[in-house]
Design a protein around this motif. Structure first.
Motif, mmCIF file in Angstrom:
data_model
loop_
_atom_site.group_PDB
_atom_site.id
_atom_site.type_symbol
_atom_site.label_atom_id
_atom_site.label_comp_id
_atom_site.label_asym_id
_atom_site.label_seq_id
_atom_site.Cartn_x
_atom_site.Cartn_y
_atom_site.Cartn_z
ATOM 1 N N LEU A 749 0.833 -1.190 0.000
ATOM 2 C CA LEU A 749 0.000 0.000 0.000
ATOM 3 C C LEU A 749 0.871 1.243 0.000
ATOM 4 N N VAL A 750 0.616 2.158 -0.938
ATOM 5 C CA VAL A 750 1.390 3.392 -1.042
ATOM 6 C C VAL A 750 0.665 4.550 -0.382
ATOM 7 N N ALA A 751 -0.600 4.737 -0.761
ATOM 8 C CA ALA A 751 -1.335 5.898 -0.252
ATOM 9 C C ALA A 751 -2.795 5.541 -0.065
ATOM 10 N N VAL A 752 -3.378 6.135 0.981
ATOM 11 C CA VAL A 752 -4.813 6.040 1.215
ATOM 12 C C VAL A 752 -5.369 7.441 1.002
ATOM 13 N N ARG A 753 -6.067 7.635 -0.095
ATOM 14 C CA ARG A 753 -6.625 8.947 -0.422
ATOM 15 C C ARG A 753 -8.028 9.011 0.168
ATOM 16 N N SER A 754 -8.198 9.877 1.161
ATOM 17 C CA SER A 754 -9.410 9.774 1.963
ATOM 18 C C SER A 754 -10.084 11.113 2.234
ATOM 19 N N PRO A 755 -10.391 11.918 1.220
ATOM 20 C CA PRO A 755 -11.143 13.150 1.493
ATOM 21 C C PRO A 755 -12.506 12.836 2.087
ATOM 22 N N GLY A 756 -12.811 13.468 3.212
ATOM 23 C CA GLY A 756 -14.093 13.238 3.849
ATOM 24 C C GLY A 756 -14.173 11.965 4.653
ATOM 25 N N GLU A 844 -2.941 16.363 -8.372
ATOM 26 C CA GLU A 844 -4.356 16.327 -8.747
ATOM 27 C C GLU A 844 -5.155 15.402 -7.854
ATOM 28 N N LEU A 845 -4.554 14.296 -7.431
ATOM 29 C CA LEU A 845 -5.254 13.322 -6.602
ATOM 30 C C LEU A 845 -4.820 13.403 -5.143
ATOM 31 N N GLY A 846 -4.062 14.433 -4.799
ATOM 32 C CA GLY A 846 -3.576 14.570 -3.444
ATOM 33 C C GLY A 846 -4.583 15.246 -2.529
ATOM 34 N N CYS A 847 -4.105 15.622 -1.344
ATOM 35 C CA CYS A 847 -4.963 16.179 -0.305
ATOM 36 C C CYS A 847 -5.336 17.621 -0.640
ATOM 37 N N ALA A 848 -6.623 17.873 -0.794
ATOM 38 C CA ALA A 848 -7.116 19.212 -1.153
ATOM 39 C C ALA A 848 -7.492 19.981 0.105
ATOM 40 N N THR A 849 -6.549 20.076 1.050
ATOM 41 C CA THR A 849 -6.795 20.761 2.322
ATOM 42 C C THR A 849 -5.728 21.815 2.528
ATOM 43 N N PRO A 966 -18.474 17.343 -1.678
ATOM 44 C CA PRO A 966 -19.393 16.262 -2.086
ATOM 45 C C PRO A 966 -19.675 16.249 -3.573
ATOM 46 N N ALA A 967 -19.537 17.398 -4.249
ATOM 47 C CA ALA A 967 -19.820 17.456 -5.687
ATOM 48 C C ALA A 967 -18.593 17.146 -6.529
ATOM 49 N N ALA A 968 -17.446 16.940 -5.884
ATOM 50 C CA ALA A 968 -16.205 16.720 -6.641
ATOM 51 C C ALA A 968 -16.187 15.328 -7.250
ATOM 52 N N LYS A 969 -15.372 15.164 -8.275
ATOM 53 C CA LYS A 969 -15.189 13.873 -8.921
ATOM 54 C C LYS A 969 -14.587 12.882 -7.933
ATOM 55 N N PRO A 970 -15.101 11.649 -7.881
ATOM 56 C CA PRO A 970 -14.530 10.654 -6.967
ATOM 57 C C PRO A 970 -13.052 10.422 -7.262
#
Length: 991
Positions: A749-756, A844-849, A966-970
């Motif tokens: 496992l490299v990364a767990v991308r978990s927004p929300g 692009e797929l990283g943490c948007a915080t 919630p409206a963002a692309k999965p």
């Protein structure tokens, strides 16, 4: 010969003389024409007039050549113009010296193809398969190309196949090469999308180039093996090689010859080479397996694998010998006993094997071929292999000139193979992702992925789901829509018959099937088949009530969908026009006395006894009930209605169950998928069956997108090599891993991308010095907390029910939180690292915080205590149970989470929770922070001395929820990489 025929011959010879490089057409045509040929017949005006008149043969000729030039990956004559572009076509026109008016007409009849190129990830390779060499030896490829033309393939589709198959062959080792070398690759297609066509093309080009032994691993059942054998026999090997000199009109000479006469109604459609290839300047192909017989110990002895050399002083791979020797082709089952016989026979001619250019094609290479033994259970210094993987490994060991090419639609397990295992099947040399074929129906054709149309505005004109998908929302017999699915099957059969009689001749209406897949248990299949059979016979399809029900479904569903999705196809205006065809369809489905066939056996004898031969003389119009045996490799011809309710826990297994994917010429609008939706199975699910398919579709599309993104060259070197592919494997749905556990022993496992989603590490150190060091990391955050608490609200399930709690808060930057988490001493750093990888990733797929609200809940119950920690404002201490290894059973309080989720955008804002609503901002996350009293140090009161708590008697813990929209692309939930046993795990910078 008419003037037009003469011109066609001139055009044909002129274009043939150009080869892979377009040249001045007028001069070539004039050179080929007789001196007495009228000049006006060679003019562009005549050429243009013939095309406008609709000269089909001339158009077909120019279509083939223009497409070849459009698709060519290497075209020195094109001045750098990319394939399939306006610039590439114009470069060809310049070389041909064609005028503007003629160019416009050719563009109209031969538009520039929009079929995308294959994506190629490769190591450096020797470019031996030049266009000139390919053209010089192309006997079997040309025969295959002509066969595809006769099947109705467009010139653009053939050119695309030519390009993709060439991309594979040129990355194999030159069969004439003096030094032995193995190459291994993986070709990734879509489920039921034409992978067999590609590897048949690869086989044709490889044997033309000099490969003299081809081993096709064709499935785990003889039914699947025979299916592949027949396809290769029919489209590549051909009649003359099958007959081997036997007279097709002499029955005595045909004993033991498959397909001939009444044995296969399609025998006349098998490729004919116009005579034995060896008598026409080429070479014969000898089959070592037949449609009915898998590989057996050679009845004729080892001589069947001996190769006659013209020059005994030179090795077989020398051109003087290679191109005069016959090729041997076998299609073998992935079965230990069968492969063991082959290995045993090869060992008896070991001296020849070092000279024998061999191609191994592994169909469905992620099934059975992988080594699924657990490395943790291996004895020290040894490597254990599962049965089929061991046989493949032995083949590779025996054949030093063998090239291995795996084919699959679900590649994730393959890229997790140890790349350092020289005798395993990791695609060390290349990975090729095939383009999505035209007219193919895949997962995205049943989902509205990233549709710009708001969900409330979607209908059958703008939504794939609305057009093709029918949800099953209940688990009871009264409301499971099975009767409706049966009605849909009968209606679509009638519509196919209607279209046949109304001029639709180019569609595939011969077979008509329905698939019902609810369980993997054979007992369930028998019960379900009995229920369907009973329901069918009680449906009243010849009664007025039955016709009323069919009419209602037709007018509500099929008529409007066909009008919206296929307006050009003939469709009855009313059910009354269709009613007569319903009776005919019903009779076809019930022929033989039963509408249902159960397909779930484990043996070849079982499948041989089934009345289910899609290649036989009788069309198949049946309802198929089954499970696993219908979920890989088995092509259900004419599949129109699918009733699907079985779930699984691996993405690749689920994808392979999608038998409703494929080509639906002439009836795409009629395809219906009845599938389990939310609240099916009597309970609410986090992701229903339909949504799980959507998740794996996103996994697949992202993987292909990432391959394309990183497949180019940087400073002349490949940016991405196969060993660096695994980090591109992603998982959108946390409960749906890419493959089965036994295929992921080598995945890390490299990364767990978990927004929300909550990140809540539970393991912390027990050693006091490590505890003190870990707590020190939190000092800046603790120092930022406000002294005055804020009040948050937990809203209960009942209207008006809520709980208030106080908390001390702070807002910190993303970098400050990252620095803290990087400095914390974790009890299980391996479990925390993938989460930190995500938080660090700015891509692009990283943490948007951008920043974080820290919430430190404060309690005032009788068992609480408060004190300053590392100079902080007073904080409440809490109790949490943990085991002897330092692992807590929980950290965050359920009542505390709601406010944090509102701040992070994972829960709707509420006026009843004003402080959380006020703190919410886009790209803001939340942290729940607790000071947990060390259970080894007694009561909480005893931990506080002089208003302070010693940093080695408390554990600062956190639960984190990154910002989400919630409206963002999965985005993918997990990403992985492969563990390389001999060096560091391969990685790629995807930022």
């Amino acid at each position: 010969m008419t003037t037009d025929d003469t011109l066609l011959e001139i055009h044909t010879n002129a274009l043939a003389g150009m080869g892979s490089t377009p040249r001045h057409f007028g001069r070539m045509a004039a050179f080929i024409a007789d001196d007495g040929h009228p000049d006006e017949d060679l003019s562009e005006e005549t050429f243009r007039a013939l095309i406008l008149k609709g000269d089909n043969e001339l158009v077909a000729l120019w279509t083939r050549h223009l497409n070849n030039w459009d698709f060519a990956l290497e075209a020195a004559w094109a001045d750098g113009a990319s394939p399939r572009t306006r610039a590439r076509r114009d470069a060809a026109y310049v070389k041909l010296a064609l005028g503007t008016d003629l160019r416009k007409v050719l563009d109209t009849v031969v538009p520039i193809s929009e079929i995308p190129a294959p994506t190629i990830v490769t190591k450096d390779f020797h470019d031996w398969y030049t266009p000139e060499r390919a053209a010089a030896r192309s006997f079997y490829w040309r025969a295959y190309e002509e066969k595809l033309q006769s099947k109705g393939w467009s010139a653009a589709s053939i050119a695309s196949l030519d390009e993709a198959s060439r991309a594979v062959v040129e990355r194999l080792t030159d069969p004439e090469q003096i030094a032995a070398r193995q190459a291994k690759g993986l070709v990734v297609g879509y489920v039921q999308s034409g992978k067999t066509a590609n590897f048949t093309g690869v086989t044709a080009k490889a044997i033309d180039a000099g490969y003299r032994l081809v081993i096709v691993l064709g499935g785990t059942l003889n039914m699947l093996r025979a299916q592949t054998q027949r396809r290769i026999d029919m489209e590549l090997i051909g009649q003359e090689n099958i007959l081997r000199g036997a007279d097709p009109d002499d029955l005595d000479s045909l004993v033991g010859v498959d397909y001939v006469g009444d044995d296969d109604p399609d025998w006349p459609k098998f490729v004919s080479h116009g005579g034995r290839p060896s008598l026409r300047g080429a070479f014969d192909i000898e089959r070592l397996t037949t449609r009915d017989n898998d590989y057996k110990t050679l009845a004729t002895g080892i001589r069947a694998l001996e190769y006659e050399k013209r020059d005994q002083t030179r090795p077989l791979h020398d051109p003087a010998n290679l191109h005069h020797a016959a090729a041997r082709v076998m299609v073998v089952k992935k079965n230990k006993a069968v492969l063991s016989k082959l290995v045993k026979d090869l060992k008896q001619i070991r001296s020849l094997l070092g000279e024998l250019p061999t191609l191994i094609i592994d169909d469905e290479s992620d099934q059975a071929s992988l080594n699924t033994s657990n490395p943790k259970k291996w004895a020290a210094g040894s490597k254990e292999r599962t049965a089929i993987n061991d046989q493949i490994s032995q083949l590779l060991g025996l054949l030093p000139r063998a090239q291995y090419v795996g084919y699959t639609a679900t590649p994730f397990a393959n890229v997790f193979v140890d790349p350092s295992d020289a005798h395993d099947i990791f695609p060390t040399d290349f990975l090729i992702s095939l383009p999505r074929p035209a007219d193919y129906m895949g997962v995205q054709d049943f989902h509205d992925l990233d549709s710009p149309v708001p969900e409330a505005e979607r209908d059958i004109t703008n939504s794939q789901e609305k057009a093709h998908v029918r949800g099953i929302y209940a688990d009871t017999y009264d409301d499971d829509r099975l009767q409706e699915a049966l009605d849909a099957f009968l209606l679509t059969g009638a519509l196919k018959l209607y279209r046949t009689e109304h001029g639709v001749t180019d569609a595939d209406f011969r077979h008509h099937t329905m698939l019902v897949h609810e369980s993997l248990k054979t007992d369930d299949h028998a019960e379900l088949a009995l229920r369907i059979n009973t329901m069918w016979h009680e449906s009243g399809y010849s009664s007025s009530a039955g016709h009323e029900r069919l009419a209602a479904l037709y007018e509500k569903d099929f008529a409007p969908v066909s009008a919206a999705q296929a307006p050009a196809l003939p469709t009855p205006a009313t059910y009354g026009e269709l009613r007569g065809y319903v009776s005919d369809a019903r009779q076809r489905i019930t022929s033989g006395g039963r509408p249902v066939i159960v397909v779930n056996g484990d043996s070849d004898a079982y499948f041989a006894a089934l009345d289910l031969d899609f290649h036989g003389p009788v069309p198949v119009w049946k309802i198929l009930v089954g499970g696993t045996k219908l979920s890989r490799g088995f092509t259900v011809e004419g599949l129109t209605v699918t009733y699907y309710r079985r779930t699984t826990h691996q993405a690749d297994t689920l994808m392979q169950m999608g038998r409703w994917f494929g080509f639906r010429h002439g009836y795409r609008d009629l395809v219906r998928l009845y599938i389990g939706r939310e609240e099916a199975y009597g309970r609410k699910q986090t992701a229903d069956l339909y949504e799980r398919f959507e998740a794996i579709c996103r996994d697949e599309e992202l993987f292909r997108k990432q391959l394309a993104k990183y497949s180019g060259l940087v400073d002349g070197q490949p940016r991405l090599t196969p060993a660096k592919v695994p980090p591109l494997v992603a998982q959108h749905l946390r409960t749906l891993p890419p493959s089965a556990k036994n295929k992921m022993f080598n995945a890390e496992l490299v990364a767990v991308r978990s927004p929300g989603d909550w990140i809540e590490p539970l393991a912390y150190p027990t050693d006091r010095e490590k505890l003190r060091h870990s707590n020190e990391a939190w000092r800046p955050v603790l120092g930022a907390l406000d002294n005055d608490p804020s009040v948050f609200v937990h809203l209960g399930g009942d209207r008006g029910s809520f709980t208030r709690y106080a908390a001390k808060t702070a807002v910190i930057s993303h970098s400050q939180l990252l620095n803290t988490l990087d400095s914390v001493t974790w009890g299980r750093p391996d479990l925390v690292a993938p989460h930190l990888e995500y938080l660090r990733d700015p891509g692009e797929l990283g943490c948007a915080t951008d920043d974080w609200v820290v919430i430190a809940p404060q309690t005032s119950d009788g068992d609480s205590a408060a004190g300053s920690i590392l100079g902080s404002v007073p904080l409440t201490l809490v109790k949490r149970g943990r085991d002897e290894h330092g692992v807590f059973n929980r950290l965050s309080g359920v009542a505390h989470r709601q406010s944090a989720e509102r701040i992070a955008g994972a829960r709707a804002l509420s006026d009843d929770d004003p402080f959380a609503t006020q703190l919410h901002q886009p790209r803001r996350g939340a942290v729940l922070l607790y000071a947990v009293g060390n259970q080894a140090d007694g009561s909480l009161d005893g931990l506080v001395a002089g208003g302070a708590v010693a940093p080695d008697k408390v554990i600062i813990v956190a639960a984190i929820i990154p910002a989400t929209d919630p409206a963002a692309k999965p985005v993918p939930y997990l990403t992985f990489r492969t563990i390389d046993s001999k060096k560091d795990s391969p990685v790629i910078d995807v930022s």
